[in-house]
Scaffold this active site. Structure first.
Site, PDB file in Angstrom:
ATOM      1  N   ASP A  10       0.854  -1.210   0.000  1.00 47.43           N
ATOM      2  CA  ASP A  10       0.000   0.000   0.000  1.00 47.43           C
ATOM      3  C   ASP A  10       0.881   1.248   0.000  1.00 47.43           C
ATOM      4  OD1 ASP A  10      -0.783   0.712   3.489  1.00 47.43           O
ATOM      5  OD2 ASP A  10       0.954  -0.351   2.651  1.00 47.43           O
ATOM      6  N   ASP A  15       6.766   1.123   1.843  1.00 47.27           N
ATOM      7  CA  ASP A  15       6.428   0.149   0.791  1.00 47.27           C
ATOM      8  C   ASP A  15       7.269   0.412  -0.459  1.00 47.27           C
ATOM      9  OD1 ASP A  15       3.835   1.046   2.312  1.00 47.27           O
ATOM     10  OD2 ASP A  15       3.435  -1.008   1.663  1.00 47.27           O
ATOM     11  N   ASN A  39      -2.378   3.000   3.378  1.00 50.65           N
ATOM     12  CA  ASN A  39      -1.799   4.322   3.656  1.00 50.65           C
ATOM     13  C   ASN A  39      -2.591   5.432   2.979  1.00 50.65           C
ATOM     14  OD1 ASN A  39       0.413   3.648   5.321  1.00 50.65           O
ATOM     15  ND2 ASN A  39       1.486   2.837   3.528  1.00 50.65           N
ATOM     16  N   THR A 122       2.947  -5.973   2.741  1.00 51.16           N
ATOM     17  CA  THR A 122       3.421  -4.832   3.540  1.00 51.16           C
ATOM     18  C   THR A 122       2.316  -3.806   3.772  1.00 51.16           C
ATOM     19  OG1 THR A 122       4.185  -3.644   1.570  1.00 51.16           O
ATOM     20  CG2 THR A 122       5.776  -5.109   2.660  1.00 51.16           C
ATOM     21  N   PHE A 163      -0.974  -0.541  12.474  1.00 47.78           N
ATOM     22  CA  PHE A 163      -1.808  -0.007  11.402  1.00 47.78           C
ATOM     23  C   PHE A 163      -2.276  -1.061  10.402  1.00 47.78           C
ATOM     24  CE2 PHE A 163      -3.518   3.242   8.723  1.00 47.78           C
ATOM     25  CZ  PHE A 163      -3.261   2.858   7.420  1.00 47.78           C
ATOM     26  N   ASN A 164      -1.367  -1.875   9.854  1.00 45.47           N
ATOM     27  CA  ASN A 164      -1.764  -2.833   8.811  1.00 45.47           C
ATOM     28  C   ASN A 164      -2.818  -3.810   9.318  1.00 45.47           C
ATOM     29  OD1 ASN A 164      -0.103  -1.759   6.861  1.00 45.47           O
ATOM     30  ND2 ASN A 164       1.599  -3.142   7.284  1.00 45.47           N
ATOM     31  N   HIS A 237       9.702   0.410   8.143  1.00 44.57           N
ATOM     32  CA  HIS A 237       9.081  -0.877   8.463  1.00 44.57           C
ATOM     33  C   HIS A 237       9.174  -1.917   7.330  1.00 44.57           C
ATOM     34  CE1 HIS A 237       6.923   1.131  11.822  1.00 44.57           C
ATOM     35  NE2 HIS A 237       6.580   2.072  10.954  1.00 44.57           N
ATOM     36  N   ASP A 238       8.575  -1.614   6.192  1.00 40.66           N
ATOM     37  CA  ASP A 238       8.242  -2.634   5.204  1.00 40.66           C
ATOM     38  C   ASP A 238       9.416  -3.370   4.562  1.00 40.66           C
ATOM     39  OD1 ASP A 238       5.368  -0.754   4.001  1.00 40.66           O
ATOM     40  OD2 ASP A 238       5.583  -2.166   5.655  1.00 40.66           O
TER      41      ASP A 238
HETATM   42  O1  RIB Z   1       2.541   0.208  10.846  1.00 37.33           O
HETATM   43  C1  RIB Z   1       3.431   0.339   9.766  1.00 37.33           C
HETATM   44  C2  RIB Z   1       2.790  -0.107   8.496  1.00 37.33           C
HETATM   45  O2  RIB Z   1       1.662   0.704   8.203  1.00 37.33           O
HETATM   46  C3  RIB Z   1       3.713   0.019   7.270  1.00 37.33           C
HETATM   47  O3  RIB Z   1       3.413  -1.006   6.360  1.00 37.33           O
HETATM   48  C4  RIB Z   1       3.340   1.348   6.689  1.00 37.33           C
HETATM   49  O4  RIB Z   1       3.556   1.402   5.268  1.00 37.33           O
HETATM   50  C5  RIB Z   1       1.874   1.392   6.973  1.00 37.33           C
HETATM   51  O5  RIB Z   1       1.207   0.675   5.937  1.00 37.33           O
HETATM   52 CA    CA Z   2       2.814  -0.465   4.055  1.00 37.44          CA
END
Ligand code: RIB
Ligand code: CA
Length: 307
Positions: A10, A15, A39, A122, A163-164, A237-238
Site C-alpha cells: 500500500d 512500501d 496508507n 506490507t 496499522f496494517n 518498516h516494510d
Molecule cells: O505500521 C506500519 C505499516 O503501516 C507500514 O506497512 C506502513 O507502510 C503502513 O502501511
Molecule cells: Ca505499508
C-alpha cells in the site's frame, strides 16, 4: 536459488523501498505487485506502486486490489504518507499501465502458476485474505506468507493495534488461521530500524536515480514523523520483510501462537503473541524478535546501488 515473490503493498514511503529492494536483488524473482488500500485510497496507492516500479525499471504486472476492508470501515494514513500517499518525489506521468486483472486474481494466478511462491504483504491483508477465500488451493501451493504487521508489544494506531492489522483485523484473522506458515515482522522489531538523517546522508552519497528517490521520499516521511509523533525520524518498516529473504540471518525468529483480536473491544486489531506459550496453542507463526540493524542498512544500501 531465487525466491519467487508475490508482493502486496500500500505505497506508502516504506512500501516504496520494499519494491526497490525486491526489484533487482539476485536472490529474488519478483513475479507481480498487487496493491491494496491502506496508507491512502486504492487509487493513490496503485498510482504510487506503478510510479515507483516504472521509475526504477521494474517490469512486472501491477494490479489494483481491494478498495475496502472485509468488514470494518476503511482507515487511511495521510498524516505520515501525505495526500498522495507518497509525498516528496515528482514522478513522470506514466499513464495507465496496470495489468487489468484484480489484485486478488494476480495473487491467485501467481501462486497457482509458479512453484513455491512466497507472498510478501506490507499493507493491510485484505487482498491476501480474499485470495485465500476465492481459491483455497493456493494454501497447498504457496511457500509462506511474510508480513509487516502487528507487534509483540504495543501498537501504533491504538495502544493495542498496529496499522496494517488495524486496517483489516478480520483479514489478518483469515491469514493467521489459514494453516499456512506466516512470518510476522512487527513493530517490536521495525521500531529498531529508524531512517535517521545519518542513514539518509549515507544513501545520498550513492548518487543514482534510486538514491535520489529514496532521499527525497525519506525527507518528507521523516518530516511527517516529526509533525505526527514528535520524533526526529521514523521506522522504515516494510523493507524488513524483503530484507529477511535477502539475508536469512537478518532476523531472529520465534515460533509461537498468534491470535488476532477481532472482538471489537479496546484491543481490536491486536496481534496476541504467546511468547511464553502460556496457552499451549498451535504455533501458527514465526514472529520476528530481533533484527541486525547494521546489516539491514547494508542491505538497503546494496539495494539502492543495484539501480
Ligand atoms: O505500521 C506500519 C505499516 O503501516 C507500514 O506497512 C506502513 O507502510 C503502513 O502501511
Ligand atoms: Ca505499508
Amino acid at each position: 536459488m531465487k525466491r519467487n515473490i508475490s508482493l502486496d503493498c500500500d505505497p506508502g514511503h516504506d512500501d516504496a523501498v520494499a519494491i526497490l529492494l525486491a526489484g533487482k536483488n539476485p536472490n529474488i524473482n519478483l513475479l507481480g505487485i498487487s496493491v491494496v488500500a491502506g496508507n491512502q485510497t486504492i487509487q493513490k496507492t496503485a498510482r504510487n506502486a506503478l510510479n515507483v516500479a516504472t521509475y526504477l525499471g521494474i517490469n512486472v504486472p501491477i494490479c489494483i486490489g481491494c478498495e475496502f476492508p472485509m468488514v470494518r470501515e476503511r482507515v487511511i494514513c495521510a498524516a505520515i504518507h501525505g495526500e498522495s500517499g507518497l509525498d516528496g518525489f515528482d514522478f513522470p506521468n506514466y499513464g495507465d499501465r496496470f495489468d487489468k486483472r484484480h489484485g486478488v486474481q494476480l495473487i491467485i494466478d501467481t501462486v497457482m502458476n509458479n512453484d513455491k511462491v512466497t507472498i510478501v504483504a506490507t499493507g493491510p491483508l485484505t487482498n491476501v485474505a480474499m485470495a485465500i477465500k476465492m481459491e483455497p488451493k493456493i494454501l497447498d501451493k504457496l511457500d509462506e506468507i511474510i508480513i509487516m504487521g502487528g507487534s509483540v508489544d504495543n501498537g501504533n494506531t491504538s495502544p493495542a493495534a498496529e496499522f496494517n492489522i488495524m486496517c483489516d483485523p478480520e483479514a489478518a484473522h483469515v491469514v493467521f488461521s489459514s494453516g499456512v506458515t506466516v512470518r510476522m515482522v512487527g513493530l517490536n522489531v521495525t521500531r529498531k530500524v529508524i531512517v535517521t538523517d545519518e542513514v539518509v546522508n549515507r544513501m545520498e552519497k550513492i548518487n543514482n536515480k534510486a538514491s535520489d528517490m529514496f532521499v527525497k521520499l525519506m525527507k518528507v516521511f521523516n518530516e511527517n514523523q516529526r509533525k505526527t509523533f514528535g520524533v526526529a525520524a521514523g521506522p522504515l518498516h516494510d523493507p524488513a520483510t524483503i530484507a529477511s529473504i535477502i539475508d536469512s540471518d537478518l532476523i531472529k525468529w520465534q515460533k509461537m501462537n498468534v491470535v488476532i483480536d477481532i472482538s471489537h473491544g479496546p484491543s481490536y486489531g491486536r496481534t496476541n503473541c504467546d511468547v511464553f506459550d502460556y496457552l499451549r496453542a498451535p504455533h501458527n507463526a514465526y514472529v520476528a524478535m530481533d533484527i541486525d540493524v547494521n546489516k539491514y542498512w547494508d542491505i538497503i544500501e546494496q539495494g539502492i546501488r543495484s539501480y
